[in-house]
Design a protein around this motif. Structure first.
Motif, PDB file in Angstrom:
ATOM      1  N   GLY A  44     -25.334 -80.766 101.568  1.00 43.64           N
ATOM      2  CA  GLY A  44     -25.780 -82.052 101.048  1.00 43.64           C
ATOM      3  C   GLY A  44     -25.849 -83.140 102.071  1.00 43.64           C
ATOM      4  O   GLY A  44     -25.934 -84.331 101.711  1.00 43.64           O
ATOM      5  N   GLY A  48     -30.773 -89.192 107.823  1.00 45.92           N
ATOM      6  CA  GLY A  48     -31.114 -90.489 107.248  1.00 45.92           C
ATOM      7  C   GLY A  48     -31.423 -91.499 108.334  1.00 45.92           C
ATOM      8  O   GLY A  48     -31.075 -91.302 109.502  1.00 45.92           O
ATOM      9  N   ASP A  69     -33.916 -91.844 102.986  1.00 51.47           N
ATOM     10  CA  ASP A  69     -33.971 -90.385 103.059  1.00 51.47           C
ATOM     11  C   ASP A  69     -35.413 -89.891 103.137  1.00 51.47           C
ATOM     12  O   ASP A  69     -35.713 -88.726 102.897  1.00 51.47           O
ATOM     13  N   THR A  74     -31.006 -95.969  99.960  1.00 51.92           N
ATOM     14  CA  THR A  74     -29.705 -95.881  99.295  1.00 51.92           C
ATOM     15  C   THR A  74     -28.730 -96.812  99.994  1.00 51.92           C
ATOM     16  O   THR A  74     -28.697 -96.889 101.240  1.00 51.92           O
ATOM     17  N   VAL A  76     -25.203 -97.808 101.353  1.00 47.85           N
ATOM     18  CA  VAL A  76     -23.986 -97.144 101.830  1.00 47.85           C
ATOM     19  C   VAL A  76     -23.150 -98.167 102.583  1.00 47.85           C
ATOM     20  O   VAL A  76     -23.670 -98.896 103.451  1.00 47.85           O
ATOM     21  N   PHE A  91     -26.414 -88.279 106.983  1.00 48.81           N
ATOM     22  CA  PHE A  91     -26.194 -88.997 105.728  1.00 48.81           C
ATOM     23  C   PHE A  91     -25.753 -87.997 104.661  1.00 48.81           C
ATOM     24  O   PHE A  91     -26.511 -87.125 104.250  1.00 48.81           O
ATOM     25  N   THR A  93     -25.120 -87.433 101.026  1.00 47.63           N
ATOM     26  CA  THR A  93     -25.516 -88.020  99.761  1.00 47.63           C
ATOM     27  C   THR A  93     -24.453 -87.771  98.693  1.00 47.63           C
ATOM     28  O   THR A  93     -23.549 -86.952  98.878  1.00 47.63           O
ATOM     29  N   VAL A  94     -24.587 -88.471  97.592  1.00 48.51           N
ATOM     30  CA  VAL A  94     -23.662 -88.256  96.480  1.00 48.51           C
ATOM     31  C   VAL A  94     -23.800 -86.803  96.006  1.00 48.51           C
ATOM     32  O   VAL A  94     -24.903 -86.319  95.768  1.00 48.51           O
ATOM     33  N   LYS A 106     -19.941 -91.476  94.141  1.00 47.71           N
ATOM     34  CA  LYS A 106     -20.242 -92.907  94.112  1.00 47.71           C
ATOM     35  C   LYS A 106     -18.923 -93.684  94.145  1.00 47.71           C
ATOM     36  O   LYS A 106     -17.950 -93.322  93.477  1.00 47.71           O
ATOM     37  N   PHE A 115     -23.238 -95.399  97.855  1.00 53.76           N
ATOM     38  CA  PHE A 115     -23.774 -94.167  97.285  1.00 53.76           C
ATOM     39  C   PHE A 115     -23.922 -93.104  98.384  1.00 53.76           C
ATOM     40  O   PHE A 115     -25.022 -92.655  98.699  1.00 53.76           O
ATOM     41  N   GLY A 116     -22.822 -92.764  98.994  1.00 58.62           N
ATOM     42  CA  GLY A 116     -22.865 -91.745 100.036  1.00 58.62           C
ATOM     43  C   GLY A 116     -21.974 -92.104 101.206  1.00 58.62           C
ATOM     44  O   GLY A 116     -21.127 -93.014 101.115  1.00 58.62           O
TER      45      GLY A 116
END
Length: 790
Positions: A44, A48, A69, A74, A76, A91, A93-94, A106, A115-116
């Motif tokens: 995941g 980014g 992305d 997003t 962060v 990066f 991600t959630v 989150k 969010f990440g």
């Protein structure tokens, strides 16, 4: 050596799994010590790009980033000091899972939603760098999985190479091996000869061509050292356990790992006059790149300029001319050093470098020009600059010569116990780089490649064929041999039995040198001239012994000097007797006793050993053979004139025994008396096969005789006369008294003998026994002048 499996597969990519590849190279002799992943287990995490950044309203060290992305942005929250707009980052991600099963969710940081996570290299277990988030290349495609972008689905393999396989200390060498093992093509990176852009050169002089047969140099001007090594280069170095320093150093390390050619770069502006390859002067000093200062010896090969030493050849450069942030012009070095000249030198200074590790084992002596062009091409692609022509100094007479080796087909089949097709043998050896010189029905002749220093004889080619063909592919055949148990004559007495017997008598085995001091040996043997050693270890080990007695006496002397009051020693070994037939190596059994008869105890008075103690011990040893040995008074240089005897078997002398001569005891500073024996080992190793004889159930008849005769006649002689005249049924003759004194004339002695007869089938009569006694008395009177004592 550690290497990246993916890097290897860029050169040669056999259709097999990682585990199969590891097993294959291990069976080929390149033992794998360990395997690890290029990064931790995570998912995941994508590439980014930070498109916007602002300070966190409630925290000085946090910033709120907008990360793209590729399709969406997003928010962060990040605290890394190097976070800035425009950089490509890892990066998470959630929903992503980081190493250690750490799941990204989150979150709110000081009332700001995140969010990440922007990851550092350490958090992804790619490296130990944890001083900021991981920065990716500017051209990294946004949105792609980081594992795919960085090729992190890779294994780092650690191989332990034997010293003769220095050719495999590179990706090129390993790829060559894997290609041969799988009959696969090897695709090397394109490398063409680079035309110089400028005419600048720097003079090079080699004063020690026997130590450095080939030296290449090239000037590279106007480089931009502030550039950063590309991520692909840093990753390849990291996976080979090499730290990224700067583009110039990184490229020289890359060439070492890729091609196996160590290189070095000098800051050209700090080199004075010229490059000189010479032997160091005794006491010269140098500060190395690692900061260590060393004092050089005159056996060390160095790279110097007109003012001093710049580095230790083939090991490490000096700090003064090393590349740094202020460097604009460099001088690249690629050389071939004689492995003998480098071997052990690094250890002398407490060093071990990647360069010395390779030069000690041997580097391809035809690789330097290709390595120089490859390094120049890579450097110009990173830091720019203009390259001058290559300057080369070579001494052809000191370069290694190509070995030509013949491989016989019959010999190959005999050693492998298997017939490999001729075409397959040719394919294996030519893929390994050998050149076919000639062939016929009996075999082939090959020339070894310049990178294989370990191919010199036919057995080396046999090993290569077997290794590549696969030892596990050779058929296993059980050895065929007869299982007959060899006959062992029962009359033989093994040496171990004789040794154990002497140990049971209280003796200890001694092992002494076969070489002794000439003067000492002369005191024990004046009959044989010893063999002199051409190059003796020392003066007291200058000749080969002709008797075991000198060694045993030296052992006794050693023990007496350490307050040992009771010594019993024996030794088995060879004595070396010169003869007309050459040097005779005779096995003998010798012994020595000194001190008290019994160990110290609370009962009884301690009594010293005498002649009969030594004789008794020896008789038990001789008695094990079952043969009839006799003792006769004799003269020996090392023995007491009145207490010495020759040992005979069937009338032939087989040894001597007796008390050591008092004069010799005094001369050697020994405490006496000392008793010695030495007997031919062969005479006591063969015995008599036991034969069954039933015991008589009839009574014995005994008669005692007291005779007077000359004192010079031995008891053994008297016993012989008695046995020859006492008839068939004489069972035993025992001496039970010897007398000299009142009633016996001077020069005479009285012997009291007990004679026993016994018949196996009947009782003897007095008349028969009396007749035999008369025969004995008459025989002794005639042959020994003996008379019955009145």
């Amino acid at each position: 050596m550690k290497f990246s499996e993916q890097w290897l597969r860029d050169w040669v990519n056999p259709a097999m799994s990682s585990d199969e590849l590891i097993a294959q190279i291990t069976l080929a002799g390149l033992e794998v010590d360990g395997v690890e992943s290029a990064a931790g287990e995570f998912s995941g995490v994508i590439v980014g790009e930070i498109v916007h950044i602002q300070q966190h309203p409630d925290a000085d060290k946090l910033r709120v980033c907008q990360v793209s992305d590729g399709s969406t942005e997003t928010q962060v929250v990040c605290g890394a000091p190097n976070a800035r707009v425009g950089i490509k980052v890892a990066f998470a991600t959630v929903g992503a899972v980081l190493p250690g099963n750490f799941k990204i969710k989150k979150a709110k940081l000081r009332q700001q939603e995140s969010f990440g996570m922007l990851c550092s290299a350490a958090e992804l277990e790619i490296s130990e760098e944890n001083d900021g988030i991981m920065e990716l290349e500017a051209d990294a495609p946004v949105g792609i999985d980081v594992r795919d972008y960085l090729n992190l689905n890779d294994k780092i393999i650690d191989v332990d190479l034997t010293p003769n396989r220095g050719d495999c200390l590179s990706i090129a060498g390993l790829a060559r091996e894997v290609g041969v093992l799988n009959s696969a093509d090897v695709t090397a990176p394109e490398c063409t000869e680079l035309a110089p852009q400028i005419e600048d050169t720097f003079p090079v002089r080699v004063s020690a061509p026997e130590h450095c047969p080939r030296f290449l140099g090239r000037v590279l001007n106007n480089i931009d050292i502030t550039k950063t090594s590309p991520l692909w280069l840093q990753e390849k170095l990291r996976r080979c356990d090499v730290r990224s320093v700067d583009p110039v150093v990184d490229v020289t390390n890359y060439i070492l790992l890729e091609m196996g050619q160590p290189m070095h770069a000098y800051d050209l502006d700090k080199v004075n006059g010229s490059i000189i390859v010479r032997m160091a002067s005794q006491g010269e000093t140098l500060t190395l790149l690692d900061g260590q200062s060393v004092e050089l010896t005159n056996e060390t090969l160095v790279i110097a300029d007109n003012e001093g030493v710049l580095g230790i050849a083939g090991i490490m450069g000096g700090a003064d001319t090393g590349v740094n942030v202020g460097t604009h012009n460099v001088f690249l070095e690629a050389a071939f050093f004689n492995p003998i000249s480098i071997a052990g030198k690094a250890r002398n200074y407490g060093l071990h470098t990647d360069a010395s590790h390779r030069f000690e084992r041997g580097v391809d002596y035809d690789l330097q020009r290709k390595a120089m062009d490859r390094a120049t091409m890579l450097l110009q692609s990173i830091v720019g600059g203009e390259a001058g022509p290559i300057v080369e100094q070579a001494s052809v007479e000191h370069l290694p010569s190509l070995a030509t080796v013949t491989l016989r087909k019959a010999r190959l089949e005999a050693l492998l116990a298997y017939k490999i097709a001729d075409q397959q043998v040719l394919d294996i050896l030519t893929r390994l780089g050998l050149t076919l010189v000639s062939s016929n029905d009996e075999g082939w002749s090959f020339t070894a490649p310049s990178w294989r220093f370990d191919i010199a004889i036919e057995a080396d080619l046999v090993e290569e064929v077997a290794r590549v063909f696969g030892y596990n592919n050779l058929p296993s055949t059980s050895p065929v041999a007869s299982m007959e148990i060899p006959a062992k004559p029962e009359v033989e007495r093994s040496l171990s039995i004789l040794r154990r017997h002497m140990v049971s008598r209280g003796y200890q085995e001694a092992i002494t040198y076969s070489m002794v001091e000439p003067g000492l040996l002369a005191k024990f043997d004046d009959q044989n001239k010893p063999v002199e050693l051409v190059n003796p270890i020392s003066a007291d080990m200058a000749v080969m012994r002709t008797s075991l007695w000198p060694g045993l006496v030296k052992s006794l002397q050693h023990n007496q000097n350490r307050q040992q009051s009771r010594v019993r020693l024996f030794e088995t070994g060879q004595r070396f007797i010169p003869s007309d037939q050459g040097l005779q190596q005779q096995d003998v059994f010798a012994g020595l006793i000194y001190g008290s008869r019994d160990p110290e105890s609370w009962h009884g008075k301690a009594q010293s050993v005498d002649y009969f103690d030594a004789k008794g011990d020896l008789e038990t040893l001789l008695g094990m053979s079952g043969q009839e040995f006799s003792f006769e008074a004799a003269h020996h240089l090392a023995l007491h004139p009145g207490q010495s005897a020759v040992i005979k078997l069937n009338g032939a002398p087989v040894g001597y025994m007796g008390a050591m001569h008092p004069g010799l005891v005094k001369d050697l500073g020994l405490l006496g008396p000392v008793y010695l024996f030495e007997v031919d080992l062969a005479s006591i190793s063969l015995g008599v096969l036991p034969a069954y004889q039933s015991l008589s159930k009839f009574p014995e008849m005994r008669r005692d005789l007291a005779i007077v005769l000359d004192q010079t006649i031995s008891v053994a002689t008297v016993t012989h006369y008695v046995e020859s005249s006492a008839g068939e049924w004489l069972n035993a003759v025992r001496l039970f008294d010897v007398y000299q004194g009142q009633g016996i004339e001077s020069g005479q002695k009285s012997l009291a003998l007990g004679l026993t007869w016994q018949h196996p089938e009947r009782t003897l009569t007095d008349e028969e026994v009396n007749q035999w006694v008369e025969q004995v008395v008459d025989h002794l009177s005639k042959h020994a002048g003996a008379s019955l004592r009145g």
